[in-house]
Design an enzyme around this catalytic site. Sequence first.
Site, short mmCIF file in Angstrom:
data_model
loop_
_atom_site.label_atom_id
_atom_site.label_comp_id
_atom_site.label_asym_id
_atom_site.label_seq_id
_atom_site.Cartn_x
_atom_site.Cartn_y
_atom_site.Cartn_z
N LYS A 1 -2.24 -17.34 -3.64
CA LYS A 1 -2.39 -15.87 -3.64
C LYS A 1 -2.49 -15.31 -5.04
O LYS A 1 -3.30 -14.42 -5.30
CB LYS A 1 -1.16 -15.24 -2.97
N GLU B 1 4.46 -6.84 -5.13
CA GLU B 1 3.49 -5.78 -4.84
C GLU B 1 4.21 -4.50 -4.46
O GLU B 1 5.31 -4.53 -3.92
CB GLU B 1 2.60 -6.17 -3.64
N HIS C 1 3.25 -10.68 13.14
CA HIS C 1 2.10 -11.31 12.47
C HIS C 1 1.20 -12.09 13.42
O HIS C 1 0.35 -12.86 12.99
CB HIS C 1 2.55 -12.19 11.30
N ARG D 1 -12.71 -19.39 6.87
CA ARG D 1 -13.03 -20.05 8.14
C ARG D 1 -13.60 -19.02 9.11
O ARG D 1 -13.57 -17.81 8.82
CB ARG D 1 -11.75 -20.62 8.75
C1 MV4 Z 1 1.69 -6.00 2.84
C2 MV4 Z 1 2.20 -4.94 3.60
C3 MV4 Z 1 2.56 -3.80 2.93
N1 MV4 Z 1 2.43 -3.70 1.60
N2 MV4 Z 1 1.57 -5.87 1.50
C4 MV4 Z 1 1.55 -9.30 6.27
C5 MV4 Z 1 0.74 -10.53 6.35
C6 MV4 Z 1 0.12 -10.73 5.04
N3 MV4 Z 1 -1.24 -11.18 5.15
C7 MV4 Z 1 0.18 -9.39 4.39
N4 MV4 Z 1 1.08 -8.57 5.16
C8 MV4 Z 1 1.44 -7.35 4.71
N5 MV4 Z 1 1.32 -7.16 3.37
C9 MV4 Z 1 1.95 -4.74 0.91
N6 MV4 Z 1 1.84 -4.63 -0.42
C10 MV4 Z 1 2.30 -5.10 4.96
C11 MV4 Z 1 1.93 -6.31 5.54
C12 MV4 Z 1 2.07 -6.40 6.96
C13 MV4 Z 1 0.97 -6.62 7.77
C14 MV4 Z 1 -0.31 -6.79 7.25
C15 MV4 Z 1 -1.37 -7.02 8.07
C16 MV4 Z 1 -1.18 -7.05 9.43
C17 MV4 Z 1 0.07 -6.90 9.98
C18 MV4 Z 1 1.16 -6.68 9.15
C19 MV4 Z 1 2.42 -6.51 9.72
C20 MV4 Z 1 3.48 -6.30 8.91
C21 MV4 Z 1 3.31 -6.26 7.53
#
Ligand code: MV4
Length: 446
Positions: free
Chosen positions: A117, A201, A236, A293
């Site tokens: 990442k 972040e 998730h 993918r």
């Molecule tokens: C975040 C966020 C809020 N702020 N980053 C969760 C999975 C990963 N791919 C990134 N995720 C998140 N990153 C920041 N800076 C909230 C999430 C997140 C989320 C993101 C996408 C889809 C569902 C989610 C559920 C909870 C939190």
Amino acid sequence: MTIRTLLIANRGEIACRIARTARRLGIRTIAVYSEADAGSLHVESCDEAWPIGAAPARDSYLRGDVILDVAKRAGADAIHPGYGFLSENADFARACAEAGIIFVGPPASAIEAMGSKSAAKQLMEKAKVPLVPGYHGDRQEPAFLERQANRIGYPVLIKASAGGGGKGMKVVEQPADFAAQLASARREASASFGDDKVLIEKYLVRPRHVEIQVFADGHGNCLHLFERDCSVQRRHQKVIEEAPAPGMTGERRREMGDAAVAAARAISYVGAGTVEFIVDAAGDFFFMEMNTRLQVEHPVTEAITGLDLVEWQLHVSAGGTLPLTQDQLRINGHAFEARLYAEDPARGFVPQTGRLAALRFPTEGVRIDTGVREGDTVSVHYDPMIAKLIVHGADRTQALDRLVRALEATRVAGLATNIGFLAALARQPAFASGNVHTGFITEHEA
Ligand code: MV4
């Protein structure tokens, strides 16, 4: 190059879905199967099938060496990895290339570029792709990271650099909690990924998850196939996805599309990929990660574009140029996908195993992607997804109406599923309004 024989290094619905397109294109298909899958639908869907080992994935579907050996012996020109399993394994992609077999996916170098990442964010920064304010450098001393958190402003999120899909994430609400949360994030990252590197972040509250489907060929062409909104998730795990995203404007779509194409170009991408963004309440978007993918939810993109993404993958990986240009692409209507899982909502959504005593789907106005049929068994060894129901309509209201009907007309017996949960979700007025965000299920759970 032409692909005449394709080995499908996967199982379940995605193996069946890939076989369907390969068949239509006149390509001979080779299935591989574990001891648990000898009688499965994906084996039946292919022209030929080879055993690759015991039921646990690590002894079969994850055995790149065994699968490559089968590919050579069966005379396959190409291997499609589907999603999961070996699909984002750079070593496997490289081993295929070295053996002279087409890996239907991006070059190993592109998989590696998105594997870390922090490294990915450094590349994206150079490519001018918008990033969430944060720190993704190499310095890892606690005092330094804490100063970064203060600079960014609370709440902050600590993420494992080697992570993905939400594993090892820690929200920190206030400076007093930072040191303890950092230590905890590191322990989890170390245990889950064997790498305790983290990044910091700004934490966005209730963001939307909007992802852009990109496609590139090996001749320098790259475009996007619009967006999917995958905000409705539970722990998730995506539950209902749709395309286009509710509330998206043409201008924002162009900006996000351009950013996604820039991301793909920055890593010399080839093939189908997805660039994930989180979108805040103001509509500002930020790069999260790139999935190198074909994704589970690709059918909603197929529904609104009228294209077959697996056909494009096979064409591009065989050295072909992209079949269309960006200005030839249009969005037609709206699509939803609901994921039917063998899991029990009444008991915390625990995965269910057992025999599908009944499994009946409607045939009108819905696309069903499944890897099982009535009488089959859902085992402990693999993902408990039973099927994906994909609907299309002239607009979001019509598509949602078709989704509700399709869910109501589906019958499963023998084990608990989330079908009632999906139908209740699809009938929620708040869902119909398009006000979806990543906290949707938590906030609407009884
Ligand atoms: C975040 C966020 C809020 N702020 N980053 C969760 C999975 C990963 N791919 C990134 N995720 C998140 N990153 C920041 N800076 C909230 C999430 C997140 C989320 C993101 C996408 C889809 C569902 C989610 C559920 C909870 C939190």
